[in-house]
Design an enzyme around this catalytic site. Structure first.
Site, PDB file in Angstrom:
ATOM      1  N   GLY A 121       1.467  -0.948  -0.004  1.00  0.00           N
ATOM      2  CA  GLY A 121      -0.073  -0.087  -0.271  1.00  0.00           C
ATOM      3  C   GLY A 121       1.089   1.163  -0.251  1.00  0.00           C
ATOM      4  O   GLY A 121       1.858   1.123   0.807  1.00  0.00           O
ATOM      5  N   ARG A 163       0.763  -5.173  -5.620  1.00  0.00           N
ATOM      6  CA  ARG A 163       1.289  -6.253  -4.837  1.00  0.00           C
ATOM      7  C   ARG A 163       1.497  -7.486  -5.617  1.00  0.00           C
ATOM      8  O   ARG A 163       0.460  -7.313  -6.487  1.00  0.00           O
ATOM      9  CB  ARG A 163      -0.441  -6.323  -3.957  1.00  0.00           C
ATOM     10  CG  ARG A 163       0.021  -5.728  -2.619  1.00  0.00           C
ATOM     11  CD  ARG A 163      -1.162  -5.938  -1.607  1.00  0.00           C
ATOM     12  NE  ARG A 163      -0.951  -4.397  -0.134  1.00  0.00           N
ATOM     13  CZ  ARG A 163      -2.059  -3.655  -0.380  1.00  0.00           C
ATOM     14  NH1 ARG A 163      -2.877  -3.310  -1.092  1.00  0.00           N
ATOM     15  NH2 ARG A 163      -2.110  -3.035   0.304  1.00  0.00           N
ATOM     16  N   ASP A 171       5.670  -4.335   6.300  1.00  0.00           N
ATOM     17  CA  ASP A 171       6.587  -5.427   6.718  1.00  0.00           C
ATOM     18  C   ASP A 171       6.430  -6.864   5.563  1.00  0.00           C
ATOM     19  O   ASP A 171       7.507  -7.728   5.130  1.00  0.00           O
ATOM     20  CB  ASP A 171       6.147  -6.540   8.023  1.00  0.00           C
ATOM     21  CG  ASP A 171       4.651  -6.444   7.886  1.00  0.00           C
ATOM     22  OD1 ASP A 171       3.940  -6.251   7.109  1.00  0.00           O
ATOM     23  OD2 ASP A 171       4.161  -7.300   9.171  1.00  0.00           O
ATOM     24  N   THR A 203       4.369   3.195   5.653  1.00  0.00           N
ATOM     25  CA  THR A 203       2.539   2.262   5.942  1.00  0.00           C
ATOM     26  C   THR A 203       2.169   3.363   6.344  1.00  0.00           C
ATOM     27  O   THR A 203       2.979   3.879   7.606  1.00  0.00           O
ATOM     28  CB  THR A 203       2.931   0.847   5.834  1.00  0.00           C
ATOM     29  OG1 THR A 203       1.415   0.590   6.591  1.00  0.00           O
ATOM     30  CG2 THR A 203       3.452   0.430   7.096  1.00  0.00           C
ATOM     31  N   ASP A 240       0.311   2.431   8.459  1.00  0.00           N
ATOM     32  CA  ASP A 240      -0.594   1.639   9.711  1.00  0.00           C
ATOM     33  C   ASP A 240      -0.287   1.735  10.654  1.00  0.00           C
ATOM     34  O   ASP A 240      -0.319   1.821  11.698  1.00  0.00           O
ATOM     35  CB  ASP A 240      -0.722   0.833   9.102  1.00  0.00           C
ATOM     36  CG  ASP A 240      -1.846  -0.073   8.865  1.00  0.00           C
ATOM     37  OD1 ASP A 240      -3.132   1.234   8.284  1.00  0.00           O
ATOM     38  OD2 ASP A 240      -2.048  -0.693   8.004  1.00  0.00           O
ATOM     39  N   ASP A 291       2.660  -0.053  11.730  1.00  0.00           N
ATOM     40  CA  ASP A 291       2.522  -1.549  12.590  1.00  0.00           C
ATOM     41  C   ASP A 291       3.937  -2.153  12.127  1.00  0.00           C
ATOM     42  O   ASP A 291       3.504  -3.083  12.146  1.00  0.00           O
ATOM     43  CB  ASP A 291       0.906  -2.413  12.038  1.00  0.00           C
ATOM     44  CG  ASP A 291       1.415  -1.993  10.143  1.00  0.00           C
ATOM     45  OD1 ASP A 291       1.976  -2.081   9.909  1.00  0.00           O
ATOM     46  OD2 ASP A 291       0.465  -3.900   9.894  1.00  0.00           O
ATOM     47  N   ARG A 335      -6.172  -2.635   9.400  1.00  0.00           N
ATOM     48  CA  ARG A 335      -6.632  -4.183   8.587  1.00  0.00           C
ATOM     49  C   ARG A 335      -6.193  -4.939   9.954  1.00  0.00           C
ATOM     50  O   ARG A 335      -7.287  -5.616  10.445  1.00  0.00           O
ATOM     51  CB  ARG A 335      -6.386  -4.837   7.469  1.00  0.00           C
ATOM     52  CG  ARG A 335      -6.771  -5.921   6.571  1.00  0.00           C
ATOM     53  CD  ARG A 335      -7.412  -6.154   5.197  1.00  0.00           C
ATOM     54  NE  ARG A 335      -5.795  -5.620   5.070  1.00  0.00           N
ATOM     55  CZ  ARG A 335      -5.630  -5.998   3.754  1.00  0.00           C
ATOM     56  NH1 ARG A 335      -6.666  -5.302   3.009  1.00  0.00           N
ATOM     57  NH2 ARG A 335      -4.212  -5.171   2.962  1.00  0.00           N
TER      58      ARG A 335
HETATM   59  P1  ADP Z   1       3.259  -4.319   2.710  1.00  0.00           P
HETATM   60  O1  ADP Z   1       4.789  -4.045   2.887  1.00  0.00           O
HETATM   61  O2  ADP Z   1       2.822  -2.907   2.767  1.00  0.00           O
HETATM   62  O3  ADP Z   1       3.027  -4.874   3.709  1.00  0.00           O
HETATM   63  P2  ADP Z   1       1.878  -6.302   1.690  1.00  0.00           P
HETATM   64  O4  ADP Z   1       1.431  -7.271   2.446  1.00  0.00           O
HETATM   65  O5  ADP Z   1       1.595  -6.220   0.452  1.00  0.00           O
HETATM   66  O6  ADP Z   1       2.466  -5.050   1.945  1.00  0.00           O
HETATM   67  O7  ADP Z   1       3.311  -7.144   0.787  1.00  0.00           O
HETATM   68  C1  ADP Z   1       3.858  -6.776  -0.414  1.00  0.00           C
HETATM   69  C2  ADP Z   1       4.416  -7.638  -1.102  1.00  0.00           C
HETATM   70  O8  ADP Z   1       5.452  -8.104  -0.987  1.00  0.00           O
HETATM   71  C3  ADP Z   1       3.616  -8.999  -1.663  1.00  0.00           C
HETATM   72  O9  ADP Z   1       3.067  -8.509  -3.323  1.00  0.00           O
HETATM   73  C4  ADP Z   1       4.562  -9.957  -2.491  1.00  0.00           C
HETATM   74  O10 ADP Z   1       4.653  -9.433  -3.486  1.00  0.00           O
HETATM   75  C5  ADP Z   1       5.503  -9.299  -1.117  1.00  0.00           C
HETATM   76  N1  ADP Z   1       5.649 -10.265  -0.044  1.00  0.00           N
HETATM   77  C6  ADP Z   1       4.409 -10.420   1.130  1.00  0.00           C
HETATM   78  N2  ADP Z   1       4.833 -10.926   1.630  1.00  0.00           N
HETATM   79  C7  ADP Z   1       5.850 -12.199   1.442  1.00  0.00           C
HETATM   80  C8  ADP Z   1       6.538 -12.983   1.876  1.00  0.00           C
HETATM   81  N3  ADP Z   1       6.672 -14.161   2.876  1.00  0.00           N
HETATM   82  N4  ADP Z   1       7.853 -13.956   0.986  1.00  0.00           N
HETATM   83  C9  ADP Z   1       8.273 -12.973  -0.519  1.00  0.00           C
HETATM   84  N5  ADP Z   1       7.817 -12.031  -1.091  1.00  0.00           N
HETATM   85  C10 ADP Z   1       6.764 -11.291  -0.032  1.00  0.00           C
HETATM   86  O1  F6P Z   2      -1.633  -1.313   4.849  1.00  0.00           O
HETATM   87  C1  F6P Z   2      -2.283   0.114   4.046  1.00  0.00           C
HETATM   88  C2  F6P Z   2      -3.215  -0.550   3.813  1.00  0.00           C
HETATM   89  O2  F6P Z   2      -3.728   1.368   3.628  1.00  0.00           O
HETATM   90  C3  F6P Z   2      -4.439  -0.984   5.185  1.00  0.00           C
HETATM   91  O3  F6P Z   2      -5.134   0.426   5.955  1.00  0.00           O
HETATM   92  C4  F6P Z   2      -5.762  -1.119   4.377  1.00  0.00           C
HETATM   93  O4  F6P Z   2      -6.163  -1.556   5.328  1.00  0.00           O
HETATM   94  C5  F6P Z   2      -4.793  -1.536   3.242  1.00  0.00           C
HETATM   95  O5  F6P Z   2      -3.765  -0.836   2.676  1.00  0.00           O
HETATM   96  C6  F6P Z   2      -5.773  -1.335   1.955  1.00  0.00           C
HETATM   97  O6  F6P Z   2      -5.857  -1.663   0.651  1.00  0.00           O
HETATM   98  P1  F6P Z   2      -5.777  -1.390  -1.257  1.00  0.00           P
HETATM   99  O7  F6P Z   2      -7.363  -0.672  -0.720  1.00  0.00           O
HETATM  100  O8  F6P Z   2      -4.834  -1.058  -1.526  1.00  0.00           O
HETATM  101  O9  F6P Z   2      -5.504  -3.604  -0.966  1.00  0.00           O
END
Ligand code: ADP
Ligand code: F6P
Length: 329
Positions: A11, A72, A103, A125, A127, A129, A171
């Protein structure tokens, strides 16, 4: 000449552009070739990148979103996806990547680091978090946006003696809801980290407050409490507003703030922290150091091993919640 790259993932968050700017300028000023990768790991897997220079990042420090776009990309988390990304890194002589994201993105950075591509994570982010950091880029801007939006809601809520239930993002985390709830004086705040009971934590509090002469109310609900609400027979914030109206006779409305929270010009704090973090991340890679996450703790910038960083936890400030409950009555 060293080649480093930068991407934004997950995000988006206000301040990501300021971080990109700092990475690019630090890299260029120290004699490196800097590549911008579009759309996070998706772009990395497909080689969607371009060479950046000092002027590529002009006039972005004040802009929300990310000039590199974000995505993502579940495919990247597979071994096949990871191998594709590594091939691209080799073909483009990329020695290190700054990954700006949450994360999930750090897990991807950890996996790439384990396979020989130096990565440094920057927490971006709204959040707030991420366990190893007191602060994540975008949080301050988002919090102020929420405050501004709810101040507006309060004007109309007060004019009509209404209760407004406002759903904010988060979330899995209640930092935004708790801090926004305090900043706008919410009568009740529901967050995923703490148990709640609709009768006790909303209806009874409102009834008590009504008796003291208050006739308009704001209830702040984090997006992440949806499942817990379901368990108490409430299906979303509109359903919660109806429940309140039915039980207390106070006309009620619901507002889901949504993605307005993620946009907008970054606050001074986000611009400054993003600049500090971008500089630290680029210098680490230029020194040949990877597998790190840049973090802010007690207003100071640190960097941690990614594995350790991903295992760190932080918890919601219970004292802050108790203060809110004592004074927002
Ligand atoms: P954020 O970085 O905001 O937490 P996501 O959880 O959507 O967002 O993760 C972003 C991207 O990072 C994912 O679409 C994926 O490509 C990669 N990713 C997430 N989790 C893993 C994982 N366990 N191992 C490797 N890549 C990951
Ligand atoms: O992680 C950031 C965040 O904005 C969360 O607060 C929310 O739950 C989520 O991303 C929404 O993501 P999207 O609408 O881009 O899938």
């Amino acid at each position: 000449m060293k080649t480093i790259a930068v991407l934004t993932s997950g995000g988006d968050a206000p301040g990501m552009n300021a971080a990109i700017r700092a990475v690019v300028r630090t890299g260029c000023e120290n004699g490196a070739r800097v590549l911008g990768i579009r759309r996070g790991y998706l772009g990395l897997m497909h080689g969607d990148m371009f060479e950046m220079n000092l002027r590529s990042v002009s006039d972005i420090i004040h802009r929300g979103g990310t000039m590199l776009y974000s995505a993502r990309c579940p495919e990247f988390a597979t071994e096949e996806g990871m191998q594709k990304a590594i091939e691209i890194c080799k073909a483009n002589e990329i020695e290190g990547i700054v990954v700006i994201g949450g994360d999930g993105s750090f897990r991807g950075a950890r996996d790439l680091s384990m396979r020989g591509i130096n990565c440094v994570g920057i927490p971006g982010t709204i959040d707030n978090d991420i366990g190893c950091c007191d602060y994540t880029i975008g949080y301050d801007t988002c919090l102020n946006t929420i405050m501004d939006m709810i101040d507006r809601i309060r004007d109309t809520s007060e004019s009509h003696d209404r209760c407004t239930v406002v759903e904010v993002m988060g979330r899995r985390a209640g930092y935004l809801a708790l801090n926004a709830g305090i900043a706008i004086g919410a009568t009740s705040i529901l967050i995923p980290e703490l148990p709640f009971d609709i009768e006790k934590d909303i209806i009874e509090r409102m009834r008590r407050t009504q008796k003291t002469g208050k006739e308009h109310f704001i209830i702040v609900v984090a997006e992440g409490v949806t499942e817990k609400l379901e368990a108490q027979g409430i299906h979303g914030v509109s359903s919660l507003a109806k429940y309140i109206e039915h039980n207390l006779g106070v006309e009620s409305r619901a507002t889901v703030l949504g993605h307005v929270q993620r946009g907008g010009s970054p606050s001074a704090k986000d611009r400054v922290v993003a600049s500090q973090m971008g500089s630290r991340a680029a210098h680490l890679l230029l020194d040949g150091i990877g597998n790190r996450v840049v973090a802010m703790q007690k207003e100071q910038i640190f960097d941690f091993d990614i594995f350790e960083a991903l295992n760190m936890t932080k918890s919601i400030d219970l004292n802050l919640y108790n203060i809110a409950m004592e004074i927002s009555i």
